[in-house]
Scaffold this active site. Structure first.
Site, PDB file in Angstrom:
ATOM      1  N   ILE A  14       0.830  -1.202   0.000  1.00 36.13           N
ATOM      2  CA  ILE A  14       0.000   0.000   0.000  1.00 36.13           C
ATOM      3  C   ILE A  14       0.863   1.250   0.000  1.00 36.13           C
ATOM      4  O   ILE A  14       0.595   2.216  -0.724  1.00 36.13           O
ATOM      5  CB  ILE A  14      -0.946   0.002   1.211  1.00 36.13           C
ATOM      6  CG1 ILE A  14      -1.858  -1.227   1.172  1.00 36.13           C
ATOM      7  CG2 ILE A  14      -1.783   1.277   1.255  1.00 36.13           C
ATOM      8  CD1 ILE A  14      -2.773  -1.304  -0.041  1.00 36.13           C
ATOM      9  N   ASP A  35      10.898   3.658   6.467  1.00 35.72           N
ATOM     10  CA  ASP A  35      10.798   2.204   6.550  1.00 35.72           C
ATOM     11  C   ASP A  35      11.943   1.692   7.405  1.00 35.72           C
ATOM     12  O   ASP A  35      12.829   2.463   7.811  1.00 35.72           O
ATOM     13  CB  ASP A  35      10.821   1.575   5.156  1.00 35.72           C
ATOM     14  CG  ASP A  35      10.047   0.256   5.095  1.00 35.72           C
ATOM     15  OD1 ASP A  35      10.504  -0.713   5.739  1.00 35.72           O
ATOM     16  OD2 ASP A  35       8.991   0.196   4.442  1.00 35.72           O
ATOM     17  N   GLY A 111      -6.076  -2.592   8.495  1.00 34.71           N
ATOM     18  CA  GLY A 111      -5.612  -3.621   9.415  1.00 34.71           C
ATOM     19  C   GLY A 111      -5.696  -3.217  10.860  1.00 34.71           C
ATOM     20  O   GLY A 111      -5.610  -4.061  11.762  1.00 34.71           O
ATOM     21  N   SER A 140     -10.539  -1.620   5.071  1.00 33.18           N
ATOM     22  CA  SER A 140      -9.870  -2.609   4.243  1.00 33.18           C
ATOM     23  C   SER A 140     -10.419  -2.625   2.820  1.00 33.18           C
ATOM     24  O   SER A 140     -11.462  -2.043   2.510  1.00 33.18           O
ATOM     25  CB  SER A 140     -10.036  -4.002   4.856  1.00 33.18           C
ATOM     26  OG  SER A 140     -11.376  -4.457   4.684  1.00 33.18           O
ATOM     27  N   CYS A 141      -9.713  -3.346   1.960  1.00 28.76           N
ATOM     28  CA  CYS A 141     -10.116  -3.445   0.556  1.00 28.76           C
ATOM     29  C   CYS A 141     -11.527  -4.009   0.410  1.00 28.76           C
ATOM     30  O   CYS A 141     -12.363  -3.441  -0.309  1.00 28.76           O
ATOM     31  CB  CYS A 141      -9.112  -4.308  -0.201  1.00 28.76           C
ATOM     32  SG  CYS A 141      -8.739  -5.891   0.596  1.00 28.76           S
ATOM     33  N   ASN A 142     -11.817  -5.105   1.076  1.00 27.26           N
ATOM     34  CA  ASN A 142     -13.136  -5.712   0.959  1.00 27.26           C
ATOM     35  C   ASN A 142     -14.222  -4.810   1.538  1.00 27.26           C
ATOM     36  O   ASN A 142     -15.311  -4.684   0.969  1.00 27.26           O
ATOM     37  CB  ASN A 142     -13.159  -7.079   1.655  1.00 27.26           C
ATOM     38  CG  ASN A 142     -12.500  -8.150   0.824  1.00 27.26           C
ATOM     39  OD1 ASN A 142     -12.732  -8.263  -0.370  1.00 27.26           O
ATOM     40  ND2 ASN A 142     -11.651  -8.954   1.448  1.00 27.26           N
ATOM     41  N   ARG A 169      -8.137 -13.733  -1.592  1.00 28.40           N
ATOM     42  CA  ARG A 169      -6.845 -14.251  -2.029  1.00 28.40           C
ATOM     43  C   ARG A 169      -6.052 -14.724  -0.809  1.00 28.40           C
ATOM     44  O   ARG A 169      -6.247 -14.255   0.305  1.00 28.40           O
ATOM     45  CB  ARG A 169      -6.088 -13.182  -2.828  1.00 28.40           C
ATOM     46  CG  ARG A 169      -5.751 -11.906  -2.030  1.00 28.40           C
ATOM     47  CD  ARG A 169      -4.370 -11.978  -1.465  1.00 28.40           C
ATOM     48  NE  ARG A 169      -4.011 -10.785  -0.733  1.00 28.40           N
ATOM     49  CZ  ARG A 169      -4.168 -10.626   0.592  1.00 28.40           C
ATOM     50  NH1 ARG A 169      -4.755 -11.570   1.305  1.00 28.40           N
ATOM     51  NH2 ARG A 169      -3.744  -9.525   1.186  1.00 28.40           N
ATOM     52  N   GLY A 196     -18.369  -7.404   7.357  1.00 29.06           N
ATOM     53  CA  GLY A 196     -19.707  -6.861   7.558  1.00 29.06           C
ATOM     54  C   GLY A 196     -19.772  -5.857   8.705  1.00 29.06           C
ATOM     55  O   GLY A 196     -20.182  -4.702   8.508  1.00 29.06           O
ATOM     56  N   HIS A 221      -9.766 -10.355  -4.732  1.00 29.72           N
ATOM     57  CA  HIS A 221     -10.865 -11.003  -4.022  1.00 29.72           C
ATOM     58  C   HIS A 221     -12.091 -11.050  -4.926  1.00 29.72           C
ATOM     59  O   HIS A 221     -12.221 -10.270  -5.870  1.00 29.72           O
ATOM     60  CB  HIS A 221     -11.229 -10.219  -2.760  1.00 29.72           C
ATOM     61  CG  HIS A 221     -10.081  -9.965  -1.832  1.00 29.72           C
ATOM     62  ND1 HIS A 221      -9.267 -10.964  -1.352  1.00 29.72           N
ATOM     63  CD2 HIS A 221      -9.620  -8.808  -1.269  1.00 29.72           C
ATOM     64  CE1 HIS A 221      -8.349 -10.438  -0.538  1.00 29.72           C
ATOM     65  NE2 HIS A 221      -8.540  -9.133  -0.483  1.00 29.72           N
ATOM     66  N   ASN A 302      -7.208  -6.016  -4.151  1.00 32.18           N
ATOM     67  CA  ASN A 302      -6.864  -5.676  -2.772  1.00 32.18           C
ATOM     68  C   ASN A 302      -5.643  -4.770  -2.658  1.00 32.18           C
ATOM     69  O   ASN A 302      -5.505  -4.018  -1.697  1.00 32.18           O
ATOM     70  CB  ASN A 302      -6.614  -6.946  -1.967  1.00 32.18           C
ATOM     71  CG  ASN A 302      -5.628  -7.880  -2.639  1.00 32.18           C
ATOM     72  OD1 ASN A 302      -5.975  -8.518  -3.638  1.00 32.18           O
ATOM     73  ND2 ASN A 302      -4.422  -7.978  -2.115  1.00 32.18           N
TER      74      ASN A 302
END
Length: 352
Positions: A14, A35, A111, A140-142, A169, A196, A221, A302
Site C-alpha cells: 500500500i 521504513d 488492518g 480494508s479493501c473488501n 486471495r 460486515g 478477491h 486488494n
C-alpha cells in the site's frame, strides 16, 4: 495555495502506491517515505524518493548498505502536515501515540482497529464526518468495496438487506513464496466475517452478513451477493444505481472477462501502473433481478482499491476540499478512473 506535505511510513504494497498517488496530486507533495527495510524495495525507492529511517537501528542499517538517508522518522514528521501509516498490521497502532505527540494528522489503514482512531473512512459515504479530524482509518479493501456497492444501492433506496460470500486471495503476490495455501480453501472461523461489521462502522444502518473463505490464489478477491430489495425492481433499476455511484466499473463475460486473472491482464493492457485496479469491477451481464431480490458478483483488487480513498482522506483531515465530490473529482481525474473498462473513460487528463 500551499501544498499538503505528506509523509508515508511503511513502503510495502500500500505504501508505495500511496507515495506514487501523492506525487500525482496537484495540491500535495511527498515529504518522504520511512521504513526499516534495506532490501530491493527501499533500494529501488531511493533512486527517486526521499528516504527516512523509521528507527535508529534502521538508520544505521540503511547507511551501512549505502542507501541515502535523509533523516529519521521524527525528522520526517517535523517536515510534514500529515502521515499515512501503511506499516504491517498492528504496527500502526503502536505508532499512533508517537504521531499524536508530534502533533501531526494521521491516516491509518484497515488492518488497524476502528477504536484506534474512532473514525473509519470511505470517501463517498462519510467524507463530511472526517473534515478537520486529527485522524481516521481507511477501511480494508473488501470493506471499501462493500461500502461502495451496497452504499450505492442504499442511496438509491433499493437495499433492504444483503448477504454476501467473499472468496479472498491467500496472500499478496510479492509474498507468495513465504506462505499461502495450495489445493484447498480455508473458511474464516466466524460468521459474520469481519468485513460486515466493519462496513457498519461507516454505514450503521446497513443490514448485512458476510461469510468469507481464503482461496488458493494470490490476486484479488471475489464477492457474491444476495440482496433483498425494498421493492420489486428491474435489472435496469439496479444497474442504474451502480452506474450512478463513483468508483464502480463494469466488466462483462461476453467480452471474454470470465475470471479474475483476465481482469488483471486487462489492467495491464490498459497501461495501469503495476496493473492496478482502483475501481470495483462488477460483472454487468451477471447482475440478475427476480422481483425484490437481486444477485451480483464483483472483483476487488486488494492491492489498489484503497489508494484513492487514502488520497481523499488526506484532503478531508486537512480540510482542503469542502466535500467528497470536490476531492473525488481531483483524485479520480489524476488516476484516470473509469465507469466501464472497455469504453472510453469519462474523465480526461489522466496521469496514471
Amino acid at each position: 495555495m500551499n501544498h499538503i506535505r505528506v509523509a508515508v511510513n511503511g513502503y510495502g504494497v500500500i505504501g508505495k502506491r500511496v507515495a506514487d498517488a501523492v506525487l500525482l496530486q496537484p495540491d500535495m507533495e511527498l515529504s518522504g517515505i520511512a521504513d526499516v527495510a534495506t532490501d530491493w524495495r527501499i533500494q529501488a525507492a531511493a533512486q527517486r524518493l526521499p528516504i527516512f529511517a523509521a528507527t535508529d537501528e534502521a538508520l544505521d542499517s540503511m547507511r551501512s548498505v549505502g542507501i541515502p538517508v535523509n533523516g529519521t522518522l521524527d525528522q520526517l514528521l517535523e517536515q510534514s502536515d500529515i502521515v499515512i501509516d501503511t506499516t504491517p498490521k498492528y504496527v500502526a497502532a503502536g505508532n499512533f501515540a508517537r504521531y499524536r505527540e508530534a502533533g501531526i494528522k494521521v491516516v491509518l489503514q484497515g488492518g488497524e482497529s476502528h477504536t484506534t482512531t474512532g473514525h473509519s473512512f470511505v470517501a463517498q459515504a462519510n467524507y463530511a464526518t472526517a473534515l478537520g479530524r486529527d485522524s481516521t482509518r481507511v477501511v480494508s479493501c473488501n470493506t471499501t468495496s462493500i461500502v461502495r456497492v451496497l452504499g450505492a444501492l442504499q442511496d438509491a433506496g433499493l437495499l433492504l438487506r444483503a448477504r454476501g460470500v467473499l472468496i479472498r486471495r491467500a496472500t499478496d503476490p510479492w509474498e507468495s513464496h513465504l506462505g499461502g495455501i495450495m489445493n484447498t480453501m480455508v473458511p474464516e472461523p466466524t460468521i459474520p466475517s469481519h468485513q460486515g461489521p466493519d462496513a457498519q462502522t461507516i454505514l450503521p444502518d446497513l443490514d448485512l452478513v458476510t461469510i468469507a473463505a481464503k482461496g488458493a490464489h494470490t490476486q484479488t478477491h471475489n464477492h457474491y451477493w444476495t440482496l433483498q430489495l425494498t421493492r420489486p425492481a428491474s435489472r435496469e433499476d439496479v444497474l442504474d444505481a451502480l452506474r450512478a455511484a463513483p468508483r464502480i466499473a463494469f466488466i462483462r463475460m461476453s467480452d471474454g472477462l470470465v475470471a479474475l486473472n483476465s481482469t488483471i491482464e486487462l489492467m495491464r493492457d490498459l497501461g495501469r501502473p503495476r496493473g492496478d485496479m482502483w475501481e470495483v469491477a462488477v460483472w454487468e451481464d451477471l447482475v440478475t433481478v427476480q422481483g425484490d431480490e437481486a444477485y451480483l458478483t464483483y472483483q476487488v483488487y486488494n492491492e489498489a482499491i484503497v489508494i484513492p480513498e487514502t488520497i481523499d482522506a488526506i484532503r478531508a483531515l486537512m480540510g482542503t476540499a469542502a466535500d467528497a465530490a470536490t476531492s473525488m473529482a481531483i483524485t479520480d481525474a489524476t488516476f484516470g478512473m473509469r465507469k466501464d473498462f472497455l469504453k472510453m473513460p469519462q474523465t480526461s487528463g489522466s496521469r496514471l
